[in-house]
Design a protein around this motif. Structure first.
Motif, PDB file in Angstrom:
ATOM      1  N   LYS A 120       0.695  -0.650  -0.418  1.00 12.78           N
ATOM      2  CA  LYS A 120       0.206   0.145  -0.357  1.00 12.78           C
ATOM      3  C   LYS A 120       0.577   0.895   0.417  1.00 12.78           C
ATOM      4  CE  LYS A 120      -4.575  -0.886  -0.083  1.00 12.78           C
ATOM      5  NZ  LYS A 120      -5.792  -0.267  -0.681  1.00 12.78           N
ATOM      6  N   ARG A 121       2.144   1.747   0.355  1.00 10.85           N
ATOM      7  CA  ARG A 121       2.786   2.571   0.998  1.00 10.85           C
ATOM      8  C   ARG A 121       3.198   3.569  -0.465  1.00 10.85           C
ATOM      9  NH1 ARG A 121       6.257   5.678   4.620  1.00 10.85           N
ATOM     10  NH2 ARG A 121       7.467   6.621   3.443  1.00 10.85           N
ATOM     11  N   VAL A 122       3.682   1.772  -1.576  1.00 11.21           N
ATOM     12  CA  VAL A 122       4.011   1.948  -2.542  1.00 11.21           C
ATOM     13  C   VAL A 122       3.158   2.854  -3.203  1.00 11.21           C
ATOM     14  CG1 VAL A 122       4.927   0.554  -4.785  1.00 11.21           C
ATOM     15  CG2 VAL A 122       5.785   0.353  -2.860  1.00 11.21           C
ATOM     16  N   TYR A 266      -6.842   4.928  -5.594  1.00 11.25           N
ATOM     17  CA  TYR A 266      -8.020   5.765  -6.311  1.00 11.25           C
ATOM     18  C   TYR A 266      -9.996   5.497  -5.829  1.00 11.25           C
ATOM     19  CZ  TYR A 266      -4.266   8.771  -9.490  1.00 11.25           C
ATOM     20  OH  TYR A 266      -3.883   9.562 -10.188  1.00 11.25           O
ATOM     21  N   PRO A 267      -9.351   4.834  -6.659  1.00 12.44           N
ATOM     22  CA  PRO A 267     -10.782   4.522  -5.405  1.00 12.44           C
ATOM     23  C   PRO A 267     -11.054   4.380  -3.769  1.00 12.44           C
ATOM     24  CG  PRO A 267     -10.333   2.551  -7.139  1.00 12.44           C
ATOM     25  CD  PRO A 267      -9.044   3.121  -6.422  1.00 12.44           C
ATOM     26  N   GLU A 268     -10.045   4.622  -3.326  1.00 15.59           N
ATOM     27  CA  GLU A 268      -9.616   5.112  -1.616  1.00 15.59           C
ATOM     28  C   GLU A 268      -9.973   6.400  -1.716  1.00 15.59           C
ATOM     29  OE1 GLU A 268      -6.358   2.937   0.024  1.00 15.59           O
ATOM     30  OE2 GLU A 268      -7.095   1.628  -1.082  1.00 15.59           O
ATOM     31  N   GLU A 305      -3.099  16.318  -0.901  1.00 17.96           N
ATOM     32  CA  GLU A 305      -3.046  15.714   0.694  1.00 17.96           C
ATOM     33  C   GLU A 305      -3.608  14.882   1.250  1.00 17.96           C
ATOM     34  OE1 GLU A 305      -4.634  20.160   1.753  1.00 17.96           O
ATOM     35  OE2 GLU A 305      -5.877  18.583   0.552  1.00 17.96           O
ATOM     36  N   GLN A 306      -4.338  13.797   0.672  1.00 15.10           N
ATOM     37  CA  GLN A 306      -5.302  12.578   1.452  1.00 15.10           C
ATOM     38  C   GLN A 306      -4.013  12.135   1.309  1.00 15.10           C
ATOM     39  OE1 GLN A 306      -8.854  11.461   0.066  1.00 15.10           O
ATOM     40  NE2 GLN A 306      -9.071  13.108  -1.092  1.00 15.10           N
ATOM     41  N   CYS A 307      -3.091  11.746   0.458  1.00 17.95           N
ATOM     42  CA  CYS A 307      -2.003  10.798   0.178  1.00 17.95           C
ATOM     43  C   CYS A 307      -0.943  11.269   1.425  1.00 17.95           C
ATOM     44  CB  CYS A 307      -0.935  10.814  -1.665  1.00 17.95           C
ATOM     45  SG  CYS A 307      -2.280   9.993  -2.548  1.00 17.95           S
ATOM     46  N   LEU A 308      -0.620  11.749   1.612  1.00 24.25           N
ATOM     47  CA  LEU A 308       0.939  12.318   2.575  1.00 24.25           C
ATOM     48  C   LEU A 308      -0.289  12.199   4.300  1.00 24.25           C
ATOM     49  CD1 LEU A 308       1.584  16.169   1.046  1.00 24.25           C
ATOM     50  CD2 LEU A 308       2.990  13.858   0.717  1.00 24.25           C
ATOM     51  N   GLN A 309      -1.382  12.733   4.196  1.00 25.43           N
ATOM     52  CA  GLN A 309      -1.542  11.987   5.313  1.00 25.43           C
ATOM     53  C   GLN A 309      -2.195  10.182   5.448  1.00 25.43           C
ATOM     54  OE1 GLN A 309      -4.943   9.956   6.235  1.00 25.43           O
ATOM     55  NE2 GLN A 309      -4.452  10.778   8.276  1.00 25.43           N
ATOM     56  N   ARG A 310      -2.290  10.064   4.971  1.00 28.76           N
ATOM     57  CA  ARG A 310      -2.099   8.026   5.046  1.00 28.76           C
ATOM     58  C   ARG A 310      -0.213   7.867   4.688  1.00 28.76           C
ATOM     59  NH1 ARG A 310      -5.265   4.904   3.339  1.00 28.76           N
ATOM     60  NH2 ARG A 310      -4.416   3.328   4.332  1.00 28.76           N
ATOM     61  N   LEU A 311       0.677   8.246   3.992  1.00 31.89           N
ATOM     62  CA  LEU A 311       1.627   7.809   4.354  1.00 31.89           C
ATOM     63  C   LEU A 311       2.397   8.929   5.241  1.00 31.89           C
ATOM     64  CD1 LEU A 311       3.085   9.109   0.926  1.00 31.89           C
ATOM     65  CD2 LEU A 311       2.661   6.874   1.668  1.00 31.89           C
TER      66      LEU A 311
END
Length: 406
Positions: A120-122, A266-268, A305-311
């Protein structure tokens, strides 16, 4: 019922070598002229010439002549292993290299059957860098388009903000434009330590700048006068020509492969699909196409922003995380024909593969270029336009010739 073969009668005059131009001077009407226009758009730099048939200031017909960039991507891809093709993928749409890599790598991974095993991180890092590159591509599109029709300041502002993205991506992989970062099965390397924090600072800086862009360019009275009701592309015509991306969505169809195909993560993620509405003129005009690109910048910021928050929360970096753990040592798909597509900044980028099952080199690799299809509609939307408006129409298609003459 047997089909009779067509009989061709040999006549020497029917087998002349084709002339470089479609029109000959003796074929023109009395008031018509043949003009050679271009290259005007900065991304064409000598490889696109427009043959224009004019009647005074009016455009009668347009014939695009593709130039001599000759990336030879497909022949390169058929002479080396799948993983070594990635640097050549970068060189098609060189303004969106991360997006090119993302689509190509997903295709090879699905052929190998390892697409569900990618960490998932990748996946989130891939989407993060792809959306950063989408922003950079749109900044070039909008900035150079404003310069095409006479406004120089927006170009400087866009290049200033794009430079921040270039530095972030260079920090990630060491290259400014041709990255070779997204690999089959993983990534070249994990994000540098502190990347998430610096990228977050950039996004906070960029948000008010996007509002400035909207007010300075998109809502500018002169910009509206130059682009509204110019180069109108009706939706049925756009579909028939295979247009995609902002060119298609500018005509009112909410079609985005990140939603339709739902690839990667992208669906998430939550984001909207902007479309043209004909707010300033006719639906599908030059203004609508640029409006869609500007609004997509806001949506890319949301995704980043959403990717940064998850990472930074669920998918934090760990000592044992290896971005190359799933990278196969030998890539040899089963014998099959396979097609993958993804949403590039300019539209649908697709790759067709034919694997023979015996070799780690593609037997056939074909790229479906969104720029090629978008360029093909140019003659249809230029009839009856003024010569000055033809420049605005060409720029609104956002062409990169490395992908057209591939």
């Amino acid at each position: 019922m047997a089909i009779k073969p067509i009989q061709y009668e040999y006549k020497p005059e029917n087998f002349r070598l084709s002339e470089p131009n479609k029109y000959r001077p003796e074929d023109l009407k009395r008031e018509e002229m043949i003009l050679s226009l271009g290259p005007q758009h900065p991304s064409t730099h000598g490889v696109l010439r427009i043959e224009v048939i004019t009647d005074g200031e009016l455009v009668v017909d347009v014939v695009p002549h593709l130039g001599y960039l000759h990336r030879c991507f497909e022949k390169h891809a058929e002479s080396m292993p799948y993983n070594q093709v990635i640097p050549y993928v970068d060189r098609m749409d060189y303004l969106a290299s991360m997006n090119n890599e993302h689509a190509y790598v997903m295709g090879v991974e699905r052929m190998l059957g390892i697409d569900k095993d990618i960490p998932k991180r990748v996946e989130y890092i891939r989407v993060l860098v792809a959306e950063l590159n989408r922003l950079a591509s749109h900044f070039v599109a909008i900035g150079t388009y404003a310069m095409d029709i006479g406004a120089y300041t927006p170009f400087l502002w866009m290049m200033r903000d794009r430079e921040h993205i270039q530095r972030l991506l260079e920090w990630t992989c060491g290259a400014r434009m041709l990255y070779n970062y997204i690999w089959v099965g993983g990534l070249f390397y994990d994000l540098p330590v502190g990347f998430e924090e610096r990228c977050g600072d950039f996004i906070r800086y960029l948000k008010p700048k996007l509002l400035e862009l909207q007010r300075l360019v998109i809502e500018n009275k002169i910009f509206i006068q130059r682009t509204a009701n110019v180069g109108v592309l009706p939706l049925p015509l756009a579909i028939n020509y295979g247009c995609s991306g902002p060119v298609l969505r500018g005509s009112g169809l909410r079609l985005d492969l990140r939603r339709v195909d739902g690839y990667s993560v992208y669906p998430e993620l939550a984001f909207e699909i902007p479309i043209g509405t004909g707010a300033m003129g006719a639906l599908g005009d030059c203004w609508d196409r640029n409006y869609v690109r500007a609004m997509e910048c806001y949506e890319s910021v949301k995704i980043i922003e959403q990717c940064l928050q998850r990472l930074q929360t669920d998918l934090k970096r760990t000592r044992d995380f290896d971005p190359q753990a799933m990278v196969p040592k030998k890539i040899r798909p089963k014998a099959m024909d396979f097609y993958i597509r993804a949403e590039n900044p300019k539209g649908e980028l697709g790759y067709y593969f034919r694997a023979d099952g015996r070799s780690d080199i593609p037997f056939r690799c074909k790229a479906r270029s969104c720029c090629f299809h978008n360029l093909s509609v140019l003659p249809e939307i230029s009839h009856g336009a003024m010569i000055a408006d033809l420049v605005a129409i060409i720029g609104s298609l956002d062409l990169v010739m490395g992908e057209v003459d591939r």
